[in-house]
Design a protein around this motif. Sequence first.
Motif, PDB file in Angstrom:
ATOM      1  N   PRO A 221      24.643 -16.429  24.133  1.00  0.00           N
ATOM      2  CA  PRO A 221      23.571 -17.359  23.753  1.00  0.00           C
ATOM      3  C   PRO A 221      22.223 -16.670  23.546  1.00  0.00           C
ATOM      4  O   PRO A 221      21.882 -15.749  24.282  1.00  0.00           O
ATOM      5  N   GLN A 222      21.510 -17.124  22.553  1.00  0.00           N
ATOM      6  CA  GLN A 222      20.092 -16.763  22.450  1.00  0.00           C
ATOM      7  C   GLN A 222      19.321 -17.971  22.960  1.00  0.00           C
ATOM      8  O   GLN A 222      19.181 -18.123  24.166  1.00  0.00           O
ATOM      9  N   CYS A 223      18.847 -18.863  22.072  1.00  0.00           N
ATOM     10  CA  CYS A 223      18.186 -20.046  22.637  1.00  0.00           C
ATOM     11  C   CYS A 223      19.200 -20.911  23.382  1.00  0.00           C
ATOM     12  O   CYS A 223      18.861 -21.608  24.321  1.00  0.00           O
ATOM     13  N   GLY A 224      20.444 -20.874  22.932  1.00  0.00           N
ATOM     14  CA  GLY A 224      21.510 -21.578  23.641  1.00  0.00           C
ATOM     15  C   GLY A 224      21.750 -23.004  23.190  1.00  0.00           C
ATOM     16  O   GLY A 224      22.739 -23.619  23.585  1.00  0.00           O
ATOM     17  N   TYR A 225      20.862 -23.543  22.368  1.00  0.00           N
ATOM     18  CA  TYR A 225      20.937 -24.968  22.049  1.00  0.00           C
ATOM     19  C   TYR A 225      22.225 -25.338  21.315  1.00  0.00           C
ATOM     20  O   TYR A 225      22.776 -26.402  21.524  1.00  0.00           O
ATOM     21  N   CYS A 226      22.717 -24.433  20.463  1.00  0.00           N
ATOM     22  CA  CYS A 226      23.944 -24.733  19.711  1.00  0.00           C
ATOM     23  C   CYS A 226      25.191 -24.448  20.526  1.00  0.00           C
ATOM     24  O   CYS A 226      26.294 -24.760  20.089  1.00  0.00           O
ATOM     25  N   GLN A 227      25.026 -23.775  21.672  1.00  0.00           N
ATOM     26  CA  GLN A 227      26.196 -23.159  22.301  1.00  0.00           C
ATOM     27  C   GLN A 227      27.140 -24.154  22.960  1.00  0.00           C
ATOM     28  O   GLN A 227      28.337 -23.888  23.063  1.00  0.00           O
ATOM     29  N   SER A 228      26.662 -25.306  23.400  1.00  0.00           N
ATOM     30  CA  SER A 228      27.585 -26.307  23.941  1.00  0.00           C
ATOM     31  C   SER A 228      28.610 -26.671  22.876  1.00  0.00           C
ATOM     32  O   SER A 228      29.824 -26.670  23.118  1.00  0.00           O
TER      33      SER A 228
ATOM     34  N   ILE B  66      26.596 -24.500  13.026  1.00  0.00           N
ATOM     35  CA  ILE B  66      25.369 -23.784  12.668  1.00  0.00           C
ATOM     36  C   ILE B  66      24.750 -23.193  13.932  1.00  0.00           C
ATOM     37  O   ILE B  66      24.741 -23.835  14.987  1.00  0.00           O
ATOM     38  N   CYS B  67      24.282 -21.960  13.817  1.00  0.00           N
ATOM     39  CA  CYS B  67      23.473 -21.369  14.885  1.00  0.00           C
ATOM     40  C   CYS B  67      22.265 -20.748  14.218  1.00  0.00           C
ATOM     41  O   CYS B  67      22.389 -19.762  13.502  1.00  0.00           O
ATOM     42  N   ARG B  68      21.106 -21.340  14.406  1.00  0.00           N
ATOM     43  CA  ARG B  68      19.913 -20.820  13.724  1.00  0.00           C
ATOM     44  C   ARG B  68      19.461 -19.502  14.327  1.00  0.00           C
ATOM     45  O   ARG B  68      18.787 -18.719  13.667  1.00  0.00           O
ATOM     46  N   CYS B  69      19.786 -19.250  15.601  1.00  0.00           N
ATOM     47  CA  CYS B  69      19.464 -17.942  16.184  1.00  0.00           C
ATOM     48  C   CYS B  69      20.378 -16.854  15.632  1.00  0.00           C
ATOM     49  O   CYS B  69      20.074 -15.679  15.743  1.00  0.00           O
ATOM     50  N   GLY B  70      21.525 -17.254  15.103  1.00  0.00           N
ATOM     51  CA  GLY B  70      22.404 -16.282  14.454  1.00  0.00           C
ATOM     52  C   GLY B  70      23.280 -15.473  15.392  1.00  0.00           C
ATOM     53  O   GLY B  70      23.455 -14.279  15.222  1.00  0.00           O
TER      54      GLY B  70
HETATM   55  S1  FES Z   1      21.763 -19.805  20.156  1.00  0.00           S
HETATM   56 FE1  FES Z   1      20.010 -20.753  19.305  1.00  0.00          FE
HETATM   57  S2  FES Z   1      20.870 -21.991  17.740  1.00  0.00           S
HETATM   58 FE2  FES Z   1      22.552 -20.890  18.471  1.00  0.00          FE
END
Ligand code: FES
Lengths: 724, 149
Positions: free
Chosen positions: B95-102, B130-134
Amino acid sequence: MNFVPKMNRRSFVVGTAAVGSGLALGFDLPFGPKVVRAADGSPEVGVWVVIRPDETVVIRIARSEMGQGTLTGLAQMVAEELECDWSKVTTEYPTPGQSVARKRAWGDYSTGGSRGIRESHEYVRKGGATARMMLIQAAANEWKVPAAECSVINSTITHKGSGRTTTYGKVAEAAAKIEPPTDVKLKDPKDWKLIGKGVLRLDTADKVNGKQVYGADLKLPGMLNAAIKACPVFGGKLKSYDEAKVAGMKGVKKVVKVADNAVAVVADTWWHAKTALDALPIVWDEGPNGKIQQADIVAMLKEGLTAEQAFVGNKVGDAKAALAGAAKRIEATYAYPWQSHAPMEPLNATALYTADKCEVWCGTQNGEAALAATAEASGLPVGKCEVYKQLLGGGFGRRGRSDYVTQAVQIAKQMPGTPIKLLWSREEDMTQGTYHPTTMAKMTAGLDADGNLVALHARISGQSILSALFPARLQNGMDPATFQGFAPAGEAAIGYTVPNLLVDHAMRNPHVPPGFWRGVNINQNAIYLECFMDELAHETKQDPLAFRQKLMSKHPKHLAVLNAVADKIGWTTPPPKGVFRGIAQHMGYGSYVAAAAEISLDDKGALKIHRMVAATDPGHAVNPAQIERQVSGSFVYGLSALLYGEVTVKNGRIEQENFDTYNSMRISEMPKVESIVMGSGGFWGGVGEPTICVAAPAVLNAIFAATGKRYRTFPLSQHNIRTA
Amino acid sequence: MVKLTVNGISHDVDVEPDTPLLWVLREQVGLTGTKYGCGVAQCGACTVHVDGVATRSCSMQVSDAAGKQITTVEGLAVNGAMTKVQQAWIANDVPQCGYCQSGMIMAVTALLKEKAKPTDAEIDAAITNICRCGTFQQVRAAIHAAANA
Ligand code: FES
Ligand code: FES
């Protein structure tokens, strides 16, 4: 993301307001040395470190974590000097209100321009070293020996002569009473043990089990939810709305006007708020901007390409005269569209307003600016306001603005005593952005009879971010950020020596608000310069790498990253059959970056990006594993823009409202990214943004190698290029 | 009133039957690990399992989920023991920001149930979040790691 030129960085001047009511710190009073305590009663050892009796080391982080890993990198730097046990490290954000009360003890909070580490490395390391000296002194005092005879490793202090040992947790109370030393020496970089190590992030565990609370997930007792719509035409106003039509809908509590351009529905749940908002008849006063079309914007920028007047960002020799006398002249015009940030977590803020206090919970890239916005919107003094920073579900520059914080407070102020969570829909996010600026560039080169570059004129026409957001930072009207990567020197310097060079900017500002978008102006400037360099090499039948190398002997760091990617991709050996290569280099945020791409493209436009090699020289590389992730992650952001990203205007408003029309790359389109982190030491460059900019030109140059076609307008989807 | 079974626990929720499952999970059931990213079945941040099938909960009416077994990211770990996927996510620092990870983890968990050792092509076909952090490079590595754990 905010690119900020060196001068006058502060936009929010912090007053010496009274201790805020949200302050979670207590002072031991009234006699004896002053010990500052964290909320749980553990003592502060200097402002950056709190040590708990169980040996936990709490490191204060002022900058915002939004996925880029700055929290881990900053903690590594404090811990390096502190000599503490890394496995016992945890972090916390001091609130912006505490910062005001303590006269900015933790420095700048703003998190943009890849500045988190490169601009705080010195004082955070000093914070760690200060705490270490205080802790050692406390042990030495207890043992009645000179501090110089004591040493520390992994939070355990040892007295050389007697062999006695103690730990940080045991001496923290005594250390907190010691006057912090003023003469603090930092380690020689060659002695670093933790800086330079690719340790795992500190903030992962709760992101895999749903426990991590983002601003959008916040729950407060008695909280209501708000959904909002602002006038879709920038500069337009709210004329009227028919509250009666939704007043009886389930869960609806109130419909409120927000400033002069938006309306919000407050309801028990967000879904009820949004459903009612969608049903609410709203009349906008669109104003004159409602008539603006995309073609008007294009015409406005085109005019600037040949305009007489322009701001000069870099000038060497006499480019115009040299162009006139050149044996061969080559010209090409490029354009770069607006981009939306679309952080994965839509913008949100929760506000609780009462007559004598206003508190806000939100993800923000600039806690101090969010606090200032809270004070302004609530009408209360800063000392009666507080902001509790939440983890950001992405920022990319968008959360450096506080517009959503202002709105949440404006709504909460109309419902005193009730916490209001304002969450933007994705549609609101995409249509109320502060977009990556749109520009065009007319590139003109003069070559001598042997194909040597003798003159280069880059005329940029288009939008300035600083003129919209920070006009005070303009230099006699010029926006220096426009020239990122074209500058004569500094943190975004051009890597070529051209005997006659002119880079100038005709500022043309359409009505669509611009903002800092990961990488900012290096995104398009790297395309303009690096694709054009490629054009010149091909036009003069020279190898694109060799052509560049000839012009780079006075720029050894630029050259080093370029050579590194060329080596690793195997530039001098032929690629596999059907595969084509492109290369690019640039500089931004104090770091040197380069990329090489391997692609294939069939005659139906099916593009496959097989492999990308990237090199980054940030000087000191604090956490190479996280830098690699920033590089490959930023390539997804940058290549999504290249492939799909385009925000356009129709009737003054933004046409793209969600990911179905503003697409983002998926895993199937992801190239293998091989990242070379080649910190050459001696300086501190950023890592969150710089490398993003070389992905697109490397791919575009590879596409030219494959097809002989030069694409100069974006995204590629408009040329019917799709990923295979 | 809709009857929902979420992570093995049954809930009677008082909502309009056309409310998206996502918002019922977040606002009535109180499980906020499932995220809102687009609301139009594009991003996958809201992915849950409905009778074991990865489903974008923003685009499923709650009435269609009634009587079915719903699993959210909070329900993956059993007695606090993380699944192989969750462990691989931590070990690979995904995870980066983690928001997409769930949503990413739910989609991957469903894939691995169907295909114990997916190829890269099978991953490409199945994982469309989609993962905007990539984070895709780490996601792919972690999928293979979980498959081989
Ligand atoms: S970890 Fe940030 S959007 Fe995927
Ligand atoms: S929120 Fe459901 S797919 Fe995006």
